[in-house]
Design an enzyme around this catalytic site. Structure first.
Site, PDB file in Angstrom:
ATOM      1  N   TYR A  33       0.901  -1.472  -0.402  1.00 13.57           N
ATOM      2  CA  TYR A  33       0.176  -0.044   0.390  1.00 13.57           C
ATOM      3  C   TYR A  33       0.649   1.261   0.459  1.00 13.57           C
ATOM      4  CZ  TYR A  33       0.834   1.049   4.351  1.00 13.57           C
ATOM      5  OH  TYR A  33       1.788   1.297   5.999  1.00 13.57           O
ATOM      6  N   GLU A 180      12.586   2.607  14.031  1.00 11.01           N
ATOM      7  CA  GLU A 180      11.563   3.624  13.549  1.00 11.01           C
ATOM      8  C   GLU A 180      10.270   3.238  14.386  1.00 11.01           C
ATOM      9  OE1 GLU A 180       9.879   2.859   9.643  1.00 11.01           O
ATOM     10  OE2 GLU A 180       9.777   0.710   9.694  1.00 11.01           O
ATOM     11  N   LEU A 205      11.163   1.667   6.803  1.00 13.25           N
ATOM     12  CA  LEU A 205      10.859   1.861   5.852  1.00 13.25           C
ATOM     13  C   LEU A 205      11.358   3.269   5.357  1.00 13.25           C
ATOM     14  CD1 LEU A 205       8.259   1.454   3.142  1.00 13.25           C
ATOM     15  CD2 LEU A 205       7.385   3.028   5.048  1.00 13.25           C
TER      16      LEU A 205
HETATM   17  N1  PDD Z   1       3.116   4.896   6.997  1.00 10.47           N
HETATM   18  N2  PDD Z   1       7.425   3.863   8.772  1.00 10.47           N
HETATM   19  C1  PDD Z   1       6.235   2.757   9.048  1.00 10.47           C
HETATM   20  C2  PDD Z   1       6.505   1.551   9.384  1.00 10.47           C
HETATM   21  C3  PDD Z   1       5.335   3.402   8.139  1.00 10.47           C
HETATM   22  O1  PDD Z   1       4.094   3.219   8.159  1.00 10.47           O
HETATM   23  C4  PDD Z   1       5.178   4.780   7.586  1.00 10.47           C
HETATM   24  C5  PDD Z   1       4.381   5.538   7.628  1.00 10.47           C
HETATM   25  C6  PDD Z   1       6.606   5.284   7.686  1.00 10.47           C
HETATM   26  C7  PDD Z   1       6.807   6.788   7.297  1.00 10.47           C
HETATM   27  O2  PDD Z   1       7.088   7.230   5.812  1.00 10.47           O
HETATM   28  P1  PDD Z   1       6.237   8.070   4.084  1.00 10.47           P
HETATM   29  O3  PDD Z   1       7.177   9.346   5.436  1.00 10.47           O
HETATM   30  O4  PDD Z   1       6.266   8.033   3.351  1.00 10.47           O
HETATM   31  O5  PDD Z   1       4.444   8.311   5.313  1.00 10.47           O
HETATM   32  C8  PDD Z   1       7.775   5.188   8.332  1.00 10.47           C
HETATM   33  C9  PDD Z   1       1.700   5.257   6.776  1.00 10.47           C
HETATM   34  C10 PDD Z   1       1.545   6.882   6.943  1.00 10.47           C
HETATM   35  C11 PDD Z   1       0.505   4.641   7.004  1.00 10.47           C
HETATM   36  O6  PDD Z   1       0.617   3.837   7.433  1.00 10.47           O
HETATM   37  O7  PDD Z   1      -0.710   5.171   6.936  1.00 10.47           O
END
Ligand code: PDD
Length: 284
Positions: A33, A180, A205
């Site tokens: 996703y 994270e 991620l």
């Molecule tokens: N989550 N680490 C994890 C495990 C994540 O699920 C996310 C994002 C991030 C940050 O990634 P980004 O800056 O590309 O949003 C880091 C999304 C927002 C979610 O699961 O809703």
């Protein structure tokens, strides 16, 4: 105004939007996703998100069954039909529907769901007062670089945080370093004033917000180190914050029972909050 979701070729009323009971995403979490922010009706960093989507699909050998351009048309149309000005788009692709069997289907048909909803960026209160995080063991697999819908450990960590009156959980690996947050990347400003976030690899991620913040910080001349940091180091840090598409940049002022510095968002953190806010407003 009623919401609309795109499901395998059709725009459906949200309440009727459903996938088959044998969708492999439902049975095996066999899918990936993306979440993309919408600001003033414009997608923030869409290309980077779509690139990461293609990467995640590739790593799981799920076919990307359409061009990036065709996918963007669906995303824009879903945003338009839901009249989202400030919010998010959710895109999910799975290995499709097939008779339940762990191995890949002989002729998999990638399934696509796109949803959009209005949602405000983090409140002024979060930005000015900061948030609390807890720390907890990282129970995930070794491919956290893939944005898989298999989020059970992340779900449990987020709930653990909420039950403790915190907004996020920072996951800690066996070596004592923070990987994270359950849905965010983790950052500190260390005792020398350097901006520190974990280096890319299988443990985290590759956040799109992380990338944007690194670029903004470096254009301000901030010294950056991409390396793991320990919980002890985070608790003794000058500043801390977390980043994601939905959290933007949210200051962290408490980790477990430790107050970070004077308990207020730090100077660099607040500067980056402002820079990132302007960035999202201009990052069409
Ligand atoms: N989550 N680490 C994890 C495990 C994540 O699920 C996310 C994002 C991030 C940050 O990634 P980004 O800056 O590309 O949003 C880091 C999304 C927002 C979610 O699961 O809703």
């Amino acid at each position: 105004m009623s919401r609309v979701a795109y499901v395998n070729g059709r725009y459906l009323p949200h309440r009727l939007a459903a996938v088959h009971v044998e969708d492999r995403g439902y049975q095996f979490a066999d899918g990936v996703y993306e979440v993309i922010a919408v600001r003033r009706g414009v997608l923030v960093d869409a290309e980077a998100h779509l690139e990461r989507l293609e990467y995640s699909l590739g790593e799981l050998r799920i076919a990307m069954d359409r061009s990036r351009r065709a996918l963007v048309v669906v995303i824009h149309e879903t945003v338009r039909r839901n009249r989202v000005r400030e919010g998010i788009v959710y895109i999910q692709m799975t290995r499709g529907t097939a008779r339940r069997d762990h191995g890949f289907p002989a002729a998999p048909q990638t399934a696509l769901v796109v949803m959009a909803r209005s949602q405000s960026p983090p409140s002024r209160q979060i930005v000015e007062d900061g948030i609390k995080v807890i720390t907890t063991p990282d129970m995930r697999w070794e491919r956290c670089d893939i944005k898989s819908v298999s989020l059970l450990p992340n779900v449990l960590v987020k709930q653990l945080a909420r039950d403790a009156g915190a907004q996020e959980g920072w996951m800690v690996r066996a070596d004592g370093t923070v990987s994270e947050g359950s849905s965010t990347n983790a950052w500190i400003v260390d005792s020398e004033g350097k901006l520190v976030t974990r280096n890319l690899g299988n443990a985290i991620l590759s956040g799109i917000t992380r990338r944007a913040i690194l670029d903004l910080a470096s254009s301000e001349g901030v010294e950056i180190v991409e390396r793991p940091f320990t919980v002890a180091e985070a608790k003794a840090a000058r500043e801390a914050f977390m980043t994601s598409t939905t959290a933007y940049l949210s200051p962290v002022v408490q980790i477990d029972d430790s107050i970070i510095a004077n308990g207020k968002p730090g100077h660099l953190t607040s500067l980056l909050v402002e820079l990132y806010d302007s960035y999202t407003l201009s990052a069409g």
